[in-house]
Design a protein around this motif. Structure first.
Motif, short mmCIF file in Angstrom:
data_model
loop_
_atom_site.label_atom_id
_atom_site.label_comp_id
_atom_site.label_asym_id
_atom_site.label_seq_id
_atom_site.Cartn_x
_atom_site.Cartn_y
_atom_site.Cartn_z
N ARG A 31 0.83 -1.19 0.00
CA ARG A 31 0.00 0.00 0.00
C ARG A 31 0.87 1.25 0.00
O ARG A 31 1.99 1.23 0.50
N PRO A 32 0.38 2.38 -0.54
CA PRO A 32 1.15 3.63 -0.52
C PRO A 32 1.55 3.99 0.91
O PRO A 32 0.74 3.89 1.84
N GLY A 33 2.80 4.39 1.07
CA GLY A 33 3.28 4.75 2.40
C GLY A 33 3.75 3.58 3.22
O GLY A 33 4.12 3.75 4.39
N GLY A 34 3.74 2.38 2.64
CA GLY A 34 4.21 1.20 3.35
C GLY A 34 5.73 1.17 3.43
O GLY A 34 6.41 2.13 3.05
N LEU A 76 11.43 4.25 -5.18
CA LEU A 76 10.15 3.64 -4.83
C LEU A 76 9.27 4.50 -3.94
O LEU A 76 8.18 4.06 -3.54
N ALA A 77 9.70 5.71 -3.62
CA ALA A 77 8.89 6.59 -2.76
C ALA A 77 7.49 6.73 -3.34
O ALA A 77 7.32 6.76 -4.57
N PRO A 78 6.44 6.74 -2.48
CA PRO A 78 6.48 6.94 -1.03
C PRO A 78 6.70 5.68 -0.20
O PRO A 78 6.63 5.75 1.03
N THR A 79 6.92 4.52 -0.84
CA THR A 79 7.32 3.35 -0.05
C THR A 79 8.64 3.65 0.63
O THR A 79 9.58 4.13 -0.01
#
Length: 258
Positions: free
Chosen positions: A138-141, A179-182
């Motif tokens: 998921r985004p932010g993971g 890979l941001a926002p990961t």
């Protein structure tokens, strides 16, 4: 993989999170991976662990209890890894604790076949896991690699180990940007008392641990729980990315042999 931990099972964590987060721990059936699974369960997250050995996986799941599920999986099998991630649905965090052959020993006599096997078993397996996980994160993971302090310790006889672990660590800042926002991080453990050391007999293992404890400012070898705590920080800290975090009792602060 039908066992889930719900907010009702851990109301204090449920109050902190709108929904239960899901963590995959590749290599989560023993040592650092298993300690991380236990910690993340206590934090109220659902945990999915993998390991090559079915018996060890079953024992780990019995120990972990409610909120944990798992799969018997060889991280060196790229197709199996892809199929695993395709089957589990959205996830929030991935911890990559898989490793391969040791590739330890004097450089002059180091078998290149051992170095290739170590590269396949750790660098390639960890990179393949990260690739397969991307579509499910998921985004932010977060994505957290487990490397080793040999990458910067300059200890004779560990050139193969150092090369493989340094290669994994070199990916971290690049992937944190790409890979941001990961969020992408790694922990770099020193000597930790885990089954990884089973290749040494009991006497050699004790001598190695005693020498490390004497040299390390912390005065002891590491425990899996020490590294799990660091991994937990990297999972939870939404403002930390691109970091290789040493968890070595300060041993990197002293030259080898001192």
């Amino acid at each position: 993989m039908d066992t889930q931990r719900t907010a009702a099972a851990a109301p204090e964590q449920g109050e902190r999170r709108a929904a239960t987060e899901r963590v995959v721990i590749m290599g989560g059936t023993s040592g650092i991976g298993l300690a991380t699974a236990e910690r993340e369960l206590r934090e109220g997250r659902e945990v999915i662990v993998t390991g090559r050995d079915k018996g060890r996986l079953d024992a780990a799941l019995e120990r972990l209890g409610e909120g944990a599920s798992g799969a018997s999986l060889d991280a060196g099998d790229e197709n199996a890894v892809k199929a695993f991630f395709e089957s589990i649905g959205p996830i929030d965090h991935v911890v990559v604790a898989v490793t391969g052959n040791t590739a330890a020993g004097p450089f002059g006599s180091l078998a290149l076949s051992d170095l290739r096997a170590a590269t396949e078993g750790k660098l390639i397996a960890q990179a393949a896991t990260a690739q397969a996980a991307l579509k499910r994160l998921r985004p932010g993971g977060s994505l957290t690699f487990v490397t080793a302090g040999s990458s910067g310790a300059a200890i004779p006889g560990t050139a193969g180990l150092a090369a493989v672990n340094a290669a994994v660590e070199a990916m971290v800042p690049v992937l944190a940007v790409e890979l941001a926002p990961t969020r992408v991080n790694a922990v770099s453990p020193g000597i930790v008392d885990t089954p990884w050391w089973d290749w040494l007999d009991a006497d050699a293992r004790r001598r190695t641990f005693d020498a490390y404890a004497e040299a390390a400012p912390a005065g002891r070898v590491g425990r899996p729980e020490d590294v799990a705590q660091a991994i937990g920080y990297l999972i939870a800290s939404t403002f930390t990315t691109g970091v290789v975090l040493p968890v070595d009792g300060g041993s990197r602060l002293r030259p080898a042999g001192l």
